[in-house]
Design a protein around this motif. Structure first.
Motif, mmCIF file in Angstrom:
data_model
loop_
_atom_site.group_PDB
_atom_site.id
_atom_site.type_symbol
_atom_site.label_atom_id
_atom_site.label_comp_id
_atom_site.label_asym_id
_atom_site.label_seq_id
_atom_site.Cartn_x
_atom_site.Cartn_y
_atom_site.Cartn_z
ATOM 1 N N GLU A 1 0.831 -1.202 0.000
ATOM 2 C CA GLU A 1 0.000 0.000 0.000
ATOM 3 C C GLU A 1 0.870 1.258 0.000
ATOM 4 O OE1 GLU A 1 -3.498 2.281 0.031
ATOM 5 O OE2 GLU A 1 -3.152 0.130 -0.359
ATOM 6 N N ARG B 1 1.010 3.949 -3.100
ATOM 7 C CA ARG B 1 0.676 5.363 -2.919
ATOM 8 C C ARG B 1 1.842 6.262 -3.328
ATOM 9 N NH1 ARG B 1 -4.050 6.385 -0.432
ATOM 10 N NH2 ARG B 1 -5.107 4.622 0.609
ATOM 11 N N MET C 1 -8.321 -4.869 2.391
ATOM 12 C CA MET C 1 -7.563 -4.180 1.352
ATOM 13 C C MET C 1 -8.454 -3.828 0.165
ATOM 14 S SD MET C 1 -4.407 -3.599 2.129
ATOM 15 C CE MET C 1 -3.731 -3.352 0.481
ATOM 16 N N HIS D 1 -9.836 0.198 -1.245
ATOM 17 C CA HIS D 1 -9.710 0.753 -2.593
ATOM 18 C C HIS D 1 -11.037 0.719 -3.350
ATOM 19 C CE1 HIS D 1 -5.356 1.268 -2.481
ATOM 20 N NE2 HIS D 1 -5.300 0.102 -1.850
#
Length: 352
Positions: free
Chosen positions: A62, A66, A189, A193
Motif C-alpha cells: 500500500e 501510494r 484491502m 480501494h
C-alpha cells in the motif's frame, strides 16, 4: 451397626467398571495435555505469523503503491498512468477468463496461507513419535504407567492416534482459521480501494471447497504416514539412547548400501525406487501431501491451465483417490507391523 456394616459393600458393588473406551479417551487427553505446546500452540503461532507477514506485505504494498501514484509512476502496459487505484472500476473491465484466473490466484494464495500450520505439523509429529516411548523410559515414568490398569497396547495406540489423527485435525482447524483470517485481511484491502469483497473475493474464490479438501486429507495423512509413524515409534521403543540417530541412519545407510552395490537390479528395479518407496516412506510420511509425489504431476502444463490442474489436484475427491493407491495400503500394513513390534518391545524395555 449391622446396617452400617452392610451399606459399604453395597455401595462398592454399585460402582460401574471403567469402560475401555473411557480409558483410551483419558489416554488421548493425557497425550494432548502433555504435548499441548506442539499439538496446539506451535501450529497456532505459525498461522498467526502467516497472517502477520501477510498484513506487513499488504502495508508495504500500500505504501509503495501510494508513493508510485503520487509520483505518477504507476502505469498499466507502460502507457496509462493511474491517479488512483479504484478496484471497482478495474473489476468492471475483467472478462470471464480473467475472473477465472483471479479466482485461481485467490485459491492458491489461500492454500499458501494455510500451508504454515502443516509445516509445523510435520516436525511436531516426527519428533513426537520419536520420543513417544523413549521419553517414558528415559525419565522412568514408564514404571508409573505400567503400575496402572492400562495395557501397553492402549498406551501405544493412543500415541499413534494422537500423531495420526489428533495432531492433524488440530492443524486443519488452525489452517481453516488462518484461511478465514487471510480472507478478512484481503477483504479489508479491497474495501480500502473501493472494491466489493463479495464480488471480487468471496464470490470467485472457493474457500468451502478448499476447507473440504483439508478435512478429506486427514484420513489420507493418517494412512499414508503409517510407515513413518511405525518406524519412529519402533525406534523410540527399541533404542537405548539417541533414537533420532538410529531412526535416521538405519534407512539412510540401507539406501547407501543398496545404491552402492546396485542390489535392486535383482528385482529389475533402480536404486531410486528404494530411496523413494522405502527410505522416503520411512522418514517423510509426516509431511502433509507427500503422497502427491507418488502420483502424476498435476502441473504438467504452464500458465493458467497448469494452475487450474494444480488446484484440481488438491480437490477433496482427488485427495481421497489416494486411498486407491496400492502403495498406501502396503505401507499402512508395514506400519501396523512396526506398531505391533513397538507394543511388544514396550513390555520388555522399562529401563532408564
Amino acid at each position: 451397626m449391622n446396617v452400617a456394616d452392610t451399606s459399604l459393600p453395597s455401595t462398592a458393588r454399585n460402582v460401574a467398571p471403567v469402560h475401555s473406551t473411557h480409558t483410551f479417551k483419558m489416554l488421548l487427553k493425557r497425550e494432548y495435555w502433555e504435548h499441548k505446546g506442539g499439538f496446539l500452540w506451535a501450529p497456532l503461532i505459525a498461522g498467526v505469523i502467516s497472517l502477520v507477514l501477510t498484513l506487513v506485505a499488504f502495508i508495504a504494498a500500500e505504501v509503495a503503491t501510494r508513493r508510485a501514484i503520487s509520483s505518477g509512476q504507476l502505469k498499466i502496459d507502460g502507457d496509462v498512468i493511474l491517479n488512483g487505484l479504484d478496484l471497482r472500476a478495474l473489476t468492471r473491465t475483467l472478462d470471464a477468463d480473467q475472473m477465472q484466473q483471479l479466482a485461481h490466484g485467490i485459491d492458491l494464495s489461500l492454500v499458501m496461507a494455510a500451508f504454515w500450520p502443516f509445516v509445523v505439523l510435520a516436525f511436531v509429529t516426527f519428533f513426537y513419535c520419536l520420543g513417544s516411548l523413549y521419553d517414558d523410559r528415559k525419565d522412568r515414568s514408564v514404571l508409573f504407567w505400567k503400575s496402572l490398569p492400562v495395557s501397553d497396547t492402549q498406551t501405544v495406540l493412543s500415541k499413534l492416534a494422537s500423531a495420526a489423527l489428533v495432531a492433524p485435525a488440530i492443524a486443519v482447524a488452525i489452517a481453516l482459521l488462518t484461511m478465514v483470517g487471510y480472507m478478512f485481511l484481503l477483504s479489508g484491502m479491497v474495501m480500502l480501494h473501493g472494491g466489493n469483497p463479495v464480488e471480487l473475493l468471496w464470490g470467485p474464490a472457493s474457500p468451502v471447497r478448499l476447507a473440504t479438501s483439508l478435512v478429506a486429507a486427514i484420513p489420507v495423512f493418517a494412512l499414508w504416514g503409517m510407515p513413518t509413524f511405525g518406524w519412529l515409534m519402533l525406534c523410540s521403543a527399541w533404542a537405548r539412547t539417541k533414537p533420532f540417530l538410529w531412526a535416521l541412519m538405519i534407512p539412510l545407510f540401507a539406501g547407501i548400501v543398496v545404491h552402492w552395490f546396485n542390489l535392486m537390479r535383482i528385482f529389475d528395479l533402480d536404486a531410486s525406487w528404494f530411496w523413494s518407496n522405502i527410505v522416503g516412506r520411512m522418514l517423510l510420511g509426516t509431511v502433509s501431501g507427500s503422497e502427491l509425489l507418488y502420483r502424476p504431476n498435476p502441473a504438467q502444463g504452464g500458465g493458467s491451465d497448469g494452475l487450474h490442474d494444480l488446484l484440481g489436484h488438491l480437490s477433496a475427491g482427488n485427495i481421497l483417490a489416494s486411498l486407491a493407491l496400492p502403495s498406501l495400503w502396503i505401507g499402512a500394513a508395514a506400519g501396523a507391523v512396526m506398531i505391533f513390534l513397538a507394543i511388544r518391545l514396550r513390555r520388555w524395555r522399562d529401563e532408564g
